[in-house]
Design an enzyme around this catalytic site. Structure first.
Site, PDB file in Angstrom:
ATOM      1  N   ARG A   1      26.479  45.614 -61.674  1.00  0.00           N
ATOM      2  CA  ARG A   1      27.281  46.790 -61.996  1.00  0.00           C
ATOM      3  C   ARG A   1      28.690  46.586 -61.448  1.00  0.00           C
ATOM      4  NH1 ARG A   1      23.368  51.351 -62.763  1.00  0.00           N
ATOM      5  NH2 ARG A   1      21.697  50.177 -63.801  1.00  0.00           N
TER       6      ARG A   1
ATOM      7  N   GLU B   1      30.938  48.267 -60.291  1.00  0.00           N
ATOM      8  CA  GLU B   1      31.351  49.513 -59.638  1.00  0.00           C
ATOM      9  C   GLU B   1      32.782  49.337 -59.142  1.00  0.00           C
ATOM     10  OE1 GLU B   1      29.482  52.130 -59.540  1.00  0.00           O
ATOM     11  OE2 GLU B   1      27.448  51.371 -59.867  1.00  0.00           O
TER      12      GLU B   1
ATOM     13  N   ARG C   1      26.234  53.587 -51.092  1.00  0.00           N
ATOM     14  CA  ARG C   1      24.977  53.309 -51.800  1.00  0.00           C
ATOM     15  C   ARG C   1      25.137  52.557 -53.112  1.00  0.00           C
ATOM     16  NH1 ARG C   1      23.378  57.691 -55.353  1.00  0.00           N
ATOM     17  NH2 ARG C   1      25.228  58.914 -55.791  1.00  0.00           N
ATOM     18  N   HIS C   2      26.339  52.051 -53.390  1.00  0.00           N
ATOM     19  CA  HIS C   2      26.537  51.267 -54.614  1.00  0.00           C
ATOM     20  C   HIS C   2      26.891  49.827 -54.290  1.00  0.00           C
ATOM     21  CE1 HIS C   2      27.055  55.355 -56.288  1.00  0.00           C
ATOM     22  NE2 HIS C   2      26.510  54.810 -57.362  1.00  0.00           N
TER      23      HIS C   2
ATOM     24  N   GLU D   1      19.233  59.433 -54.771  1.00  0.00           N
ATOM     25  CA  GLU D   1      18.497  58.873 -55.901  1.00  0.00           C
ATOM     26  C   GLU D   1      18.019  57.443 -55.648  1.00  0.00           C
ATOM     27  OE1 GLU D   1      20.830  58.679 -59.588  1.00  0.00           O
ATOM     28  OE2 GLU D   1      19.742  56.819 -60.004  1.00  0.00           O
TER      29      GLU D   1
ATOM     30  N   SER E   1      15.750  56.175 -61.756  1.00  0.00           N
ATOM     31  CA  SER E   1      16.007  56.910 -62.992  1.00  0.00           C
ATOM     32  C   SER E   1      14.951  56.469 -63.984  1.00  0.00           C
ATOM     33  CB  SER E   1      17.358  56.537 -63.595  1.00  0.00           C
ATOM     34  OG  SER E   1      18.359  57.272 -62.994  1.00  0.00           O
TER      35      SER E   1
ATOM     36  N   ARG F   1      18.056  50.426 -52.245  1.00  0.00           N
ATOM     37  CA  ARG F   1      18.082  51.869 -51.933  1.00  0.00           C
ATOM     38  C   ARG F   1      16.752  52.336 -51.367  1.00  0.00           C
ATOM     39  NH1 ARG F   1      21.441  55.311 -56.394  1.00  0.00           N
ATOM     40  NH2 ARG F   1      23.347  54.066 -56.275  1.00  0.00           N
TER      41      ARG F   1
HETATM   42  P1  ATP Z   1      22.942  56.026 -61.746  1.00  0.00           P
HETATM   43  O1  ATP Z   1      24.159  55.436 -62.193  1.00  0.00           O
HETATM   44  O2  ATP Z   1      22.206  55.120 -61.694  1.00  0.00           O
HETATM   45  O3  ATP Z   1      22.141  57.010 -62.423  1.00  0.00           O
HETATM   46  P2  ATP Z   1      23.797  56.451 -59.236  1.00  0.00           P
HETATM   47  O4  ATP Z   1      23.156  56.728 -57.964  1.00  0.00           O
HETATM   48  O5  ATP Z   1      24.871  55.439 -59.291  1.00  0.00           O
HETATM   49  O6  ATP Z   1      22.698  56.024 -60.215  1.00  0.00           O
HETATM   50  P3  ATP Z   1      25.355  58.218 -60.747  1.00  0.00           P
HETATM   51  O7  ATP Z   1      24.698  59.066 -61.763  1.00  0.00           O
HETATM   52  O8  ATP Z   1      26.188  57.066 -61.151  1.00  0.00           O
HETATM   53  O9  ATP Z   1      24.222  57.813 -59.741  1.00  0.00           O
HETATM   54  O10 ATP Z   1      26.208  59.092 -59.795  1.00  0.00           O
HETATM   55  C1  ATP Z   1      25.690  60.181 -59.112  1.00  0.00           C
HETATM   56  C2  ATP Z   1      26.747  60.642 -58.144  1.00  0.00           C
HETATM   57  O11 ATP Z   1      27.056  59.606 -57.241  1.00  0.00           O
HETATM   58  C3  ATP Z   1      28.064  60.968 -58.806  1.00  0.00           C
HETATM   59  O12 ATP Z   1      28.119  62.283 -59.245  1.00  0.00           O
HETATM   60  C4  ATP Z   1      29.033  60.728 -57.683  1.00  0.00           C
HETATM   61  O13 ATP Z   1      29.054  61.798 -56.784  1.00  0.00           O
HETATM   62  C5  ATP Z   1      28.428  59.583 -56.960  1.00  0.00           C
HETATM   63  N1  ATP Z   1      28.962  58.308 -57.418  1.00  0.00           N
HETATM   64  C6  ATP Z   1      28.446  57.495 -58.343  1.00  0.00           C
HETATM   65  N2  ATP Z   1      29.154  56.395 -58.506  1.00  0.00           N
HETATM   66  C7  ATP Z   1      30.148  56.491 -57.661  1.00  0.00           C
HETATM   67  C8  ATP Z   1      31.241  55.649 -57.357  1.00  0.00           C
HETATM   68  N3  ATP Z   1      31.418  54.465 -57.943  1.00  0.00           N
HETATM   69  N4  ATP Z   1      32.106  56.082 -56.430  1.00  0.00           N
HETATM   70  C9  ATP Z   1      31.940  57.259 -55.810  1.00  0.00           C
HETATM   71  N5  ATP Z   1      30.930  58.089 -56.049  1.00  0.00           N
HETATM   72  C10 ATP Z   1      30.053  57.736 -56.966  1.00  0.00           C
HETATM   73  P1  AMO Z   2      20.083  53.629 -63.241  1.00  0.00           P
HETATM   74  O1  AMO Z   2      21.429  53.244 -63.719  1.00  0.00           O
HETATM   75  O2  AMO Z   2      19.908  54.993 -62.702  1.00  0.00           O
HETATM   76  O3  AMO Z   2      19.027  53.503 -64.424  1.00  0.00           O
HETATM   77  O4  AMO Z   2      19.596  52.576 -62.176  1.00  0.00           O
HETATM   78  C1  AMO Z   2      18.292  52.605 -61.669  1.00  0.00           C
HETATM   79  C2  AMO Z   2      18.305  52.598 -60.168  1.00  0.00           C
HETATM   80  O5  AMO Z   2      19.025  51.500 -59.692  1.00  0.00           O
HETATM   81  C3  AMO Z   2      19.682  51.820 -58.482  1.00  0.00           C
HETATM   82  N1  AMO Z   2      21.123  51.626 -58.638  1.00  0.00           N
HETATM   83  C4  AMO Z   2      21.901  50.992 -57.761  1.00  0.00           C
HETATM   84  N2  AMO Z   2      21.636  50.410 -56.577  1.00  0.00           N
HETATM   85  C5  AMO Z   2      22.647  49.818 -55.931  1.00  0.00           C
HETATM   86  N3  AMO Z   2      23.906  49.754 -56.398  1.00  0.00           N
HETATM   87  C6  AMO Z   2      24.230  50.305 -57.586  1.00  0.00           C
HETATM   88  N4  AMO Z   2      25.468  50.189 -58.037  1.00  0.00           N
HETATM   89  C7  AMO Z   2      23.209  50.973 -58.319  1.00  0.00           C
HETATM   90  N5  AMO Z   2      23.165  51.610 -59.492  1.00  0.00           N
HETATM   91  C8  AMO Z   2      21.907  51.998 -59.672  1.00  0.00           C
HETATM   92  C9  AMO Z   2      19.343  53.244 -58.169  1.00  0.00           C
HETATM   93  C10 AMO Z   2      18.992  53.790 -59.532  1.00  0.00           C
HETATM   94  O6  AMO Z   2      18.127  54.869 -59.425  1.00  0.00           O
HETATM   95  N6  AMO Z   2      17.888  51.587 -67.271  1.00  0.00           N
HETATM   96  C11 AMO Z   2      17.831  52.676 -66.331  1.00  0.00           C
HETATM   97  C12 AMO Z   2      16.446  52.807 -65.733  1.00  0.00           C
HETATM   98  C13 AMO Z   2      15.401  53.238 -66.713  1.00  0.00           C
HETATM   99  O7  AMO Z   2      15.583  54.298 -67.314  1.00  0.00           O
HETATM  100  O8  AMO Z   2      14.395  52.536 -66.851  1.00  0.00           O
HETATM  101  C14 AMO Z   2      18.846  52.429 -65.239  1.00  0.00           C
HETATM  102  O9  AMO Z   2      19.368  51.356 -65.069  1.00  0.00           O
HETATM  103  O10 AMO Z   2      18.223  53.205 -57.305  1.00  0.00           O
END
Ligand code: ATP
Ligand code: AMO
Length: 466
Positions: free
Chosen positions: A238, A240, A246-247, A389, A392, A440
């Site tokens: 990703r 990011e 947490r990313h 989280e 997903s 995570r």
């Molecule tokens: P996902 O992308 O997988 O579903 P995630 O934990 O990255 O998993 P997001 O839906 O991307 O969740 O984001 C949830 C919340 O996390 C956002 O509303 C925001 O508050 C925070 N967030 C996500 N990405 C970032 C980022 N790159 N920088 C800062 N905050 C972030």
């Molecule tokens: P999603 O984008 O929510 O869903 O990612 C699934 C899980 O991966 C972890 N995650 C991360 N961990 C570390 N760094 C990140 N940048 C990051 N982004 C996500 C979280 C998150 O819950 N294809 C869908 C899944 C599905 O529906 O099967 C997906 O990728 O723990």
């Protein structure tokens, strides 16, 4: 051939026995010219070794040699196990080795960028030491990551990565026992698998390509190929563009995909059984590791129920509303509101692990199945540990015409995923799945505050080495 004894096995039962051990010289202290103390470490266990000059067995030269060893050098020690009259501080084993022979197998450089004992201290221990006027260097995160090989040697890090190993192991063993097939999908792909901008683009022999943001498309294609239930453990990329706790830009995805008969609840049932089994196993098999982590980073054991709590997104919004937190009923929760909801759930239901399902469709990826009764919502879910989280998941759209419509509505260039869309034209069963971030899970199970602590060599926007 002489037998080796592990440092962890050195106990009173071996008193008076002659043993041979190999470990690292963690600490070295000379007392005059006739005596030196060495704390030798192996696999997180430490034992005090005493070199005393004696007329027939140990020369003064040997004492000098021992005292001159550099920390973290690898040493072989032969000697007799003895039980001291006073408790030993600064070693895990309550016996000593009276050294007869010592050999440095390979030496470490004289000054190391990280002192392992300093790196292993908890915040409370650091504060205490500083107050007592002790000289110590607080090892910051960047230093730890720059010299990760040394940082890995602390008991907490030994624990963290052994726990991580168990998480992957339980994931695999559990799914294999439930008829899932392990697959390996490509990480070099033509188009983005999740939509959005967080994609690493690259040139694939003149063709535009990217690193897979998830195995999403190909795990679904494996279901179209009749594997019934599949899983994968692999890297996820990703791009990011900001720096959060947490990313990561590369993490390890634990993914499943499975046919379903009627309902996306069948997928949530797998989440429930898999994770209750996982937490039980970690608590049972990793007690020592969890304790080592907790000694440096104190945390409360995770509270979870025997049967995982499931709340709808609407119920979650309602709970927040009642607590005075207004959120958009069809928008996403942010980090802060997710945490708040986690707190409310803990107070009301006594669990720090729960599923939130039936998310608004608008905030889910294009492949997500809308709810049959109300297309503003979707057959999807997120799973939380301590208000953050970890998963997903969802039922997927398996009708090709509708999938194209959804992709277009989400602004996806359908051409880049045409082979994926075509897979559904050959007849696709109803299916769903989920993705988990390994780092995570470990971070949140152990109540750690940063995902970099649970990635062996983390990749974030500012770091691609070591
Ligand atoms: P996902 O992308 O997988 O579903 P995630 O934990 O990255 O998993 P997001 O839906 O991307 O969740 O984001 C949830 C919340 O996390 C956002 O509303 C925001 O508050 C925070 N967030 C996500 N990405 C970032 C980022 N790159 N920088 C800062 N905050 C972030
Ligand atoms: P999603 O984008 O929510 O869903 O990612 C699934 C899980 O991966 C972890 N995650 C991360 N961990 C570390 N760094 C990140 N940048 C990051 N982004 C996500 C979280 C998150 O819950 N294809 C869908 C899944 C599905 O529906 O099967 C997906 O990728 O723990």
């Amino acid at each position: 051939v002489r037998e080796w004894t592990e440092v962890g096995a050195l106990t009173e039962g071996l008193s008076e026995r002659y043993v041979l051990v190999r470990g690292r010289a963690q600490a070295i202290r000379a007392v005059g010219k006739n005596m030196a103390f060495l704390v030798v470490r192996e696999k997180g266990f430490t034992v005090q070794c005493v070199v005393t000059a004696q007329p027939d067995t140990v020369s003064r030269q040997m004492v000098k040699y021992a005292a001159g060893l550099s920390r973290e050098s690898i040493v072989d020690i032969e000697g007799v196990v003895s039980v001291p009259t006073v408790p030993i501080k600064g070693a895990t084993q309550q016996v000593e080795v009276q050294v007869r022979k010592i050999l440095c197998v390979n030496k470490a450089m004289p000054t190391l960028p990280i002192n392992i004992e300093d790196a292993a201290r908890s915040e409370t221990e650091i504060e205490k030491a500083l107050q007592a006027g002790e000289q110590l260097v607080r090892v910051n995160q960047d230093t730890r990551l720059n010299y990760r090989v040394l940082d890995m040697r602390t008991p907490a890090n030994q624990g963290i990565f052994r726990i991580q190993c168990q998480v992957g192991n339980v994931f695999r063993q559990f799914l294999l026992s439930k008829d899932f097939v392990e697959i390996h999908t490509p990480k070099l792909i033509a188009g983005s698998s999740e939509g959005g901008a967080a994609v690493f683009k690259l040139d694939y022999k003149g063709q535009a390509a990217c690193l897979a943001q998830s195995p999403q498309l190909h795990k679904q294609m494996a279901i179209c190929g009749d594997f019934g239930r599949v899983f994968e453990i692999g890297p996820v990329f990703r791009a990011e563009d900001s720096y959060t706790h947490r990313h990561l830009c590369e993490f390890t995805g634990l993914d499943i995909e499975m046919e379903i008969k009627k309902h996306y609840f069948e997928v949530m049932d797998v989440v429930d059984r898999l994770f209750v089994t996982m937490f039980d196993t970690l608590n049972k098999n990793c007690a020592k590791e969890l304790e080592a982590v907790g000694r440096q980073y104190p945390f409360e054991p995770l509270k979870y129920l025997r049967s995982t709590l499931r709340l709808t997104f609407e119920e979650g919004i309602q709970m927040l509303k009642e607590a005075g937190v207004e959120v958009d009923p069809l928008g996403d929760l942010n980090t802060e509101t997710e945490r708040k909801l986690g707190q409310l759930v803990l107070e009301k239901y006594g669990t720090e692990f729960y599923i939130l399902h039936r998310y608004p469709l608008a905030i889910r990826p294009f492949y997500t199945m809308p709810c049959y009764d109300n297309p503003a919502y979707s057959n999807s879910f997120d799973v939380f540990i301590r208000g953050e989280e970890i998963i997903s998941g969802a039922q997927r759209v398996h009708v090709p015409e509708f999938l194209v419509e959804r992709a277009q509505a989400c602004g996806i260039d359908v051409k880049t995923i045409s082979t994926y869309i075509d897979s559904f034209r050959y007849g696709a069963p109803p299916h769903g799945g989920f993705g988990v971030g390994l780092e995570r899970v470990v971070m949140l199970f152990c109540g750690l505050n940063n995902i970099r602590k649970t990635s062996l060599f983390p990749r974030d926007p500012l770091r691609i080495a070591p």
